[in-house]
Design a protein around this motif. Structure first.
Motif, PDB file in Angstrom:
ATOM      1  N   ARG A  56       0.846  -1.217   0.000  1.00 43.91           N
ATOM      2  CA  ARG A  56       0.000   0.000   0.000  1.00 43.91           C
ATOM      3  C   ARG A  56       0.870   1.251   0.000  1.00 43.91           C
ATOM      4  O   ARG A  56       0.555   2.233  -0.696  1.00 43.91           O
ATOM      5  N   PHE A  57       1.973   1.213   0.737  1.00 43.34           N
ATOM      6  CA  PHE A  57       2.894   2.350   0.770  1.00 43.34           C
ATOM      7  C   PHE A  57       3.512   2.572  -0.615  1.00 43.34           C
ATOM      8  O   PHE A  57       3.620   3.717  -1.084  1.00 43.34           O
ATOM      9  N   ILE A  58       3.922   1.491  -1.281  1.00 42.21           N
ATOM     10  CA  ILE A  58       4.507   1.596  -2.625  1.00 42.21           C
ATOM     11  C   ILE A  58       3.495   2.175  -3.611  1.00 42.21           C
ATOM     12  O   ILE A  58       3.832   3.019  -4.451  1.00 42.21           O
ATOM     13  N   ILE A  59       2.244   1.732  -3.500  1.00 41.10           N
ATOM     14  CA  ILE A  59       1.185   2.237  -4.386  1.00 41.10           C
ATOM     15  C   ILE A  59       1.026   3.739  -4.214  1.00 41.10           C
ATOM     16  O   ILE A  59       0.914   4.494  -5.201  1.00 41.10           O
ATOM     17  N   ASN A  60       1.024   4.186  -2.962  1.00 48.91           N
ATOM     18  CA  ASN A  60       0.847   5.622  -2.693  1.00 48.91           C
ATOM     19  C   ASN A  60       1.978   6.464  -3.274  1.00 48.91           C
ATOM     20  O   ASN A  60       1.781   7.640  -3.612  1.00 48.91           O
TER      21      ASN A  60
END
Length: 338
Positions: free
Chosen positions: A282-286
């Motif tokens: 989720r952090f990478i997506i953001n």
């Protein structure tokens, strides 16, 4: 597959080369017995077979088969009419007509038309040579008859051999088409991930294994499509699929569930580690932009629902789905694990 195809090409070239030699021999014999028309027609076969042999290298088997077929039929018809029925050239018509059994043409209508043409020609030759203009046997009748009979038997042997090779190619093609169809029916063409159908098949085989399921949905995906267009929406989907495949374990299963929904199934990791893995994703997506023009890009977020660990795929999928929509109804861009 290439080996089988090369074998077919070799056999066709061998047969055509043999036909070329026989045609040259017949041309010489006809010339020696003053049958100049038959000699000229036979000599024309040299060019026909030369073109046909070259066409094999271009995999144009349709042209090869049609050219050689028509030349042999025309030669046999003229020889039967001019020399008479007893010389046995009608046997060549029978022999060459049987080659339509090979189904060389991709369009079967052509095969049926050619077979009908051969049948009509045979009836025509029979009527001319036996009823309307019968001829008494001349010189060398036995030799010609035996050689034509030998050609008939030889061609039958060739047909069976070539048919075996063609059959192998057809079987290989059938297996390839079945594999392509199976792959197409179980793969999402846009992202390259497996689809819902394929995932259900895989999960059914893992009914006795402990799994954990994460289901995610792209936040405000409809707005992205409406504002920037479906091409940008497709890039968002492909970007998300790439992030999933690059940041999950090899044993994990990533699936495009449908629309903007994706599913990740963990099979060889603890639930705590899986939740940490999803948090990292989720952090990478953001932090990952999606380019919408030469100097503009957008960011997107996703919401996850994570199931408990268990052995019932249906129950776990339903659980992850409910937790996902719990997150969608609240703050979004979050992970709901209970």
């Amino acid at each position: 597959m290439k080996l089988i195809s090369d074998n077919l090409s070799f056999n066709f070239k061998f047969v055509l080369t043999l036909f070329l030699c026989v045609t040259l021999l017949y041309s010489f014999i006809f010339y020696m017995i003053d049958m100049y028309i038959l000699s000229a027609v036979s000599f024309l076969g040299l060019f026909v077979y030369a073109v046909s042999i070259k066409s094999i290298d271009e995999n144009e088997y349709d042209r090869v088969f049609l050219l050689s077929h028509l030349h042999i039929v025309i030669s046999a018809v003229l020889a039967t009419i001019i020399l008479g029925w007893d010389y046995g050239f009608y046997l060549i018509i029978i022999a060459i007509a049987s080659t339509t059994y090979l189904n060389i043409f991709k369009n079967r209508v052509i095969t049926y038309l050619l077979a009908g043409f051969d049948f009509a020609i045979f009836i025509f030759v029979y009527m001319i040579s036996n009823i309307y203009f019968p001829k008494e046997p001349g010189e060398f009748v036995e030799i010609f008859y035996i050689s034509n009979l030998a050609f008939l038997l030889f061609l039958f042997v060739v047909i069976f051999k070539v048919y075996g090779i063609v059959n192998q190619i057809n079987i290989k093609d059938l297996h390839r088409y079945r594999h392509e169809l199976k792959t197409a029916s179980q793969t999402d063409h846009l992202t390259g991930l497996i689809n819902k159908r394929a995932l259900n098949i895989i999960l059914a085989k893992k009914s006795n294994k402990t799994i954990t399921i994460a289901m995610c949905d792209i936040d405000n995906f409809k707005s992205i499509n409406d504002k920037f267009g479906h091409n940008v929406g497709d890039e968002v989907l492909k970007t998300l699929a790439k992030i999933f495949t690059e940041n999950t374990n090899k044993s994990d299963i990533v699936c495009r569930w449908g629309g903007e929904e994706f599913v990740i199934v963990a099979t060889n990791t603890s639930r705590i580690n899986f939740i940490n893995q999803i948090q990292n994703i989720r952090f990478i997506i953001n932090q990952t932009p999606v380019k919408i023009s030469n100097n503009k890009s957008i960011h997107f977020t996703v919401t996850f629902g994570i199931s408990d660990s268990g052995t019932d795929p249906n129950k776990l999928t339903d659980q992850a789905d409910k937790r996902l929509y719990k997150g969608k109804r609240s703050v979004k861009n979050c992970i709901i694990a209970k």
